[in-house]
Design a protein around this motif. Structure first.
Motif, PDB file in Angstrom:
ATOM      1  N   CYS A 176      79.587  57.588 -39.052  1.00  0.00           N
ATOM      2  CA  CYS A 176      80.543  58.512 -38.742  1.00  0.00           C
ATOM      3  C   CYS A 176      81.134  59.276 -40.061  1.00  0.00           C
ATOM      4  O   CYS A 176      81.863  58.428 -40.579  1.00  0.00           O
ATOM      5  CB  CYS A 176      81.491  57.925 -37.918  1.00  0.00           C
ATOM      6  N   GLY A 177      80.773  60.476 -40.377  1.00  0.00           N
ATOM      7  CA  GLY A 177      81.440  60.992 -41.453  1.00  0.00           C
ATOM      8  C   GLY A 177      81.717  62.533 -41.252  1.00  0.00           C
ATOM      9  O   GLY A 177      81.142  63.242 -40.524  1.00  0.00           O
ATOM     10  N   LEU A 178      82.627  63.169 -42.165  1.00  0.00           N
ATOM     11  CA  LEU A 178      82.843  64.466 -42.182  1.00  0.00           C
ATOM     12  C   LEU A 178      81.819  65.376 -42.525  1.00  0.00           C
ATOM     13  O   LEU A 178      81.448  66.377 -42.192  1.00  0.00           O
ATOM     14  CB  LEU A 178      84.169  64.736 -43.269  1.00  0.00           C
ATOM     15  N   LYS A 179      80.612  64.690 -43.132  1.00  0.00           N
ATOM     16  CA  LYS A 179      79.601  65.573 -43.596  1.00  0.00           C
ATOM     17  C   LYS A 179      78.321  65.051 -42.662  1.00  0.00           C
ATOM     18  O   LYS A 179      77.047  65.318 -43.132  1.00  0.00           O
ATOM     19  CB  LYS A 179      79.411  65.497 -45.024  1.00  0.00           C
ATOM     20  N   GLY A 180      78.632  64.245 -41.499  1.00  0.00           N
ATOM     21  CA  GLY A 180      77.688  63.774 -40.697  1.00  0.00           C
ATOM     22  C   GLY A 180      77.559  62.809 -39.626  1.00  0.00           C
ATOM     23  O   GLY A 180      78.182  61.660 -40.226  1.00  0.00           O
ATOM     24  N   TYR A 181      77.587  63.151 -38.686  1.00  0.00           N
ATOM     25  CA  TYR A 181      77.607  62.112 -37.362  1.00  0.00           C
ATOM     26  C   TYR A 181      75.968  61.747 -36.865  1.00  0.00           C
ATOM     27  O   TYR A 181      75.188  62.882 -36.743  1.00  0.00           O
ATOM     28  CB  TYR A 181      78.492  62.647 -36.304  1.00  0.00           C
ATOM     29  N   SER A 182      75.933  60.762 -36.600  1.00  0.00           N
ATOM     30  CA  SER A 182      74.497  60.159 -36.180  1.00  0.00           C
ATOM     31  C   SER A 182      74.091  60.873 -34.583  1.00  0.00           C
ATOM     32  O   SER A 182      72.941  61.293 -34.597  1.00  0.00           O
ATOM     33  CB  SER A 182      74.390  58.725 -35.975  1.00  0.00           C
ATOM     34  N   TYR A 183      75.244  61.166 -34.113  1.00  0.00           N
ATOM     35  CA  TYR A 183      74.980  61.511 -32.707  1.00  0.00           C
ATOM     36  C   TYR A 183      74.355  63.002 -32.574  1.00  0.00           C
ATOM     37  O   TYR A 183      73.449  63.191 -31.842  1.00  0.00           O
ATOM     38  CB  TYR A 183      75.940  61.626 -31.817  1.00  0.00           C
ATOM     39  N   ASP A 184      74.288  63.878 -33.696  1.00  0.00           N
ATOM     40  CA  ASP A 184      73.740  65.130 -33.783  1.00  0.00           C
ATOM     41  C   ASP A 184      73.083  65.369 -34.832  1.00  0.00           C
ATOM     42  O   ASP A 184      72.682  66.502 -35.416  1.00  0.00           O
ATOM     43  CB  ASP A 184      74.866  66.245 -33.139  1.00  0.00           C
ATOM     44  N   ALA A 185      72.936  64.338 -35.818  1.00  0.00           N
ATOM     45  CA  ALA A 185      72.195  64.554 -37.122  1.00  0.00           C
ATOM     46  C   ALA A 185      70.815  65.253 -36.840  1.00  0.00           C
ATOM     47  O   ALA A 185      70.473  66.052 -38.013  1.00  0.00           O
ATOM     48  CB  ALA A 185      72.100  63.230 -37.910  1.00  0.00           C
ATOM     49  N   TYR A 186      70.017  64.784 -35.910  1.00  0.00           N
ATOM     50  CA  TYR A 186      68.634  65.363 -35.928  1.00  0.00           C
ATOM     51  C   TYR A 186      68.533  66.713 -35.658  1.00  0.00           C
ATOM     52  O   TYR A 186      67.862  67.502 -36.422  1.00  0.00           O
ATOM     53  CB  TYR A 186      68.103  64.693 -34.529  1.00  0.00           C
ATOM     54  N   GLN A 187      69.392  67.316 -34.822  1.00  0.00           N
ATOM     55  CA  GLN A 187      69.551  68.654 -34.489  1.00  0.00           C
ATOM     56  C   GLN A 187      70.168  69.366 -35.718  1.00  0.00           C
ATOM     57  O   GLN A 187      69.622  70.738 -36.164  1.00  0.00           O
ATOM     58  CB  GLN A 187      70.418  69.072 -33.167  1.00  0.00           C
ATOM     59  N   ALA A 188      71.026  68.774 -36.238  1.00  0.00           N
ATOM     60  CA  ALA A 188      71.680  69.521 -37.464  1.00  0.00           C
ATOM     61  C   ALA A 188      70.636  69.725 -38.511  1.00  0.00           C
ATOM     62  O   ALA A 188      70.724  70.804 -39.219  1.00  0.00           O
ATOM     63  CB  ALA A 188      72.847  68.701 -38.160  1.00  0.00           C
ATOM     64  N   ASN A 189      69.871  68.764 -38.965  1.00  0.00           N
ATOM     65  CA  ASN A 189      68.725  69.106 -39.930  1.00  0.00           C
ATOM     66  C   ASN A 189      67.516  69.867 -39.423  1.00  0.00           C
ATOM     67  O   ASN A 189      67.326  70.391 -40.243  1.00  0.00           O
ATOM     68  CB  ASN A 189      68.343  67.511 -40.193  1.00  0.00           C
ATOM     69  N   GLU A 190      67.301  69.738 -38.429  1.00  0.00           N
ATOM     70  CA  GLU A 190      66.192  70.704 -37.667  1.00  0.00           C
ATOM     71  C   GLU A 190      66.778  72.125 -38.037  1.00  0.00           C
ATOM     72  O   GLU A 190      65.968  73.094 -38.427  1.00  0.00           O
ATOM     73  CB  GLU A 190      66.123  70.523 -36.395  1.00  0.00           C
TER      74      GLU A 190
END
Length: 296
Positions: free
Chosen positions: A80-94
């Protein structure tokens, strides 16, 4: 009805007995799984066993924390971070991978926590987080000194002082004049500092929080290997991870401090004596609290 109630009691008792292993696994002693590789944590019939502590990351400005937070969220659960959450990290990186060239984290709509700021993190809460990365004033961490009886290991990045200074100067578009007198030189140094209030020596006194440090140069190798022991791998990982930039490229050849040993030395000493964050790193690196220290 009495017969039905008696039957329900028998079913509940059988269910409790059959699930006793998984129930106990959440309250096992740390000796059962901490520390240890994830492979060692997979017990037959139990699955992933969460460590009995949380991890925190003090994101000091210009220490690679945006990339570190993004990498961990993309690779592990419950980051859980201001620059990334696990729950949507896959789509963010895609989405980042679809864009050519440099991607600024503020321009990526899937990195939406950044767009909404700290408020959305407060709304979500931290109860389901194993790793928290935050960029706020040091007092943010006080809440974890009494957080559901869960202790925290708090990690602070440490970077070469002058290199860190010049990265901050680049971030705020401030140049140092190596021919200036000490008064003006140190004023320019002070004006480069970005969000230094994210650290305070008061962090060392917070109950249930153990502060550790790590070497900036080893954060994507030794530090990542350290965290691998405790965080649960994601089922799917978007590859390769694409960095989100928050700084313009430096022109190091134009930074006079590297060719002026006299200026380098007095600025370095000034920072060490005047800034608690740098004196902490000086004490911590190489000590037992240095996560990335050389064991040899």
């Amino acid at each position: 009805r009495p017969a039905q109630q008696q039957q329900l009691q028998v079913i509940e008792q059988e269910g409790t007995a059959s699930n006793s292993t998984s129930i106990l696994s959440s309250s096992s002693s740390t000796n059962d799984y901490y520390p240890g590789k994830q492979g060692e944590q997979q017990k037959p019939g139990v699955g992933y066993v969460r460590p009995d502590i949380m991890f925190g990351h003090v994101h000091m400005s210009k220490t690679g924390g945006t990339t570190l937070n993004g990498l961990l969220a993309n690779k592990y659960e419950r980051v859980c971070g201001l620059k990334g959450y696990s729950y949507d990290a896959y789509q963010a990186n895609e989405l980042a991978l679809e864009k050519p060239g440099i991607v600024n984290s503020y321009d990526n709509p899937r990195d939406k926590v950044i767009l909404f700021g700290h408020g959305i993190m407060e709304e979500i809460g931290y109860e389901d987080c194993d790793y928290v990365s935050q960029e706020r004033r040091w007092t943010f961490w006080k809440r974890f000194s009494d957080f559901h009886d869960i202790p925290m290991e708090l990690h602070i990045p440490c970077r070469n002082r002058i290199d860190h200074l010049m990265s901050q100067c680049n971030y705020v578009h401030q140049e140092l004049d190596c021919d200036a007198d000490d008064h003006d030189l140190f004023r320019a140094v002070d004006s480069c500092f970005a969000y230094m209030n994210r650290y305070s020596d008061e962090l060392l006194n917070l109950k249930s929080i153990h502060v550790k440090c790590y070497d900036f140069k080893k954060q994507y190798t030794t530090y990542m290997n350290y965290m691998e022991q405790f965080l649960q791998p994601r089922r799917l990982e978007s590859k390769p991870y694409k960095r989100r930039e928050t700084n313009l490229p430096r022109q190091k050849e134009k930074e006079c401090i590297w060719s002026r040993h006299d200026v380098y030395k007095k600025v370095d000493q000034y920072m060490l004596e005047e800034v608690p964050y740098y004196s902490f790193c000086e004490r911590c690196l190489g000590s037992q609290d240095d996560i990335t220290r050389d064991e040899n």
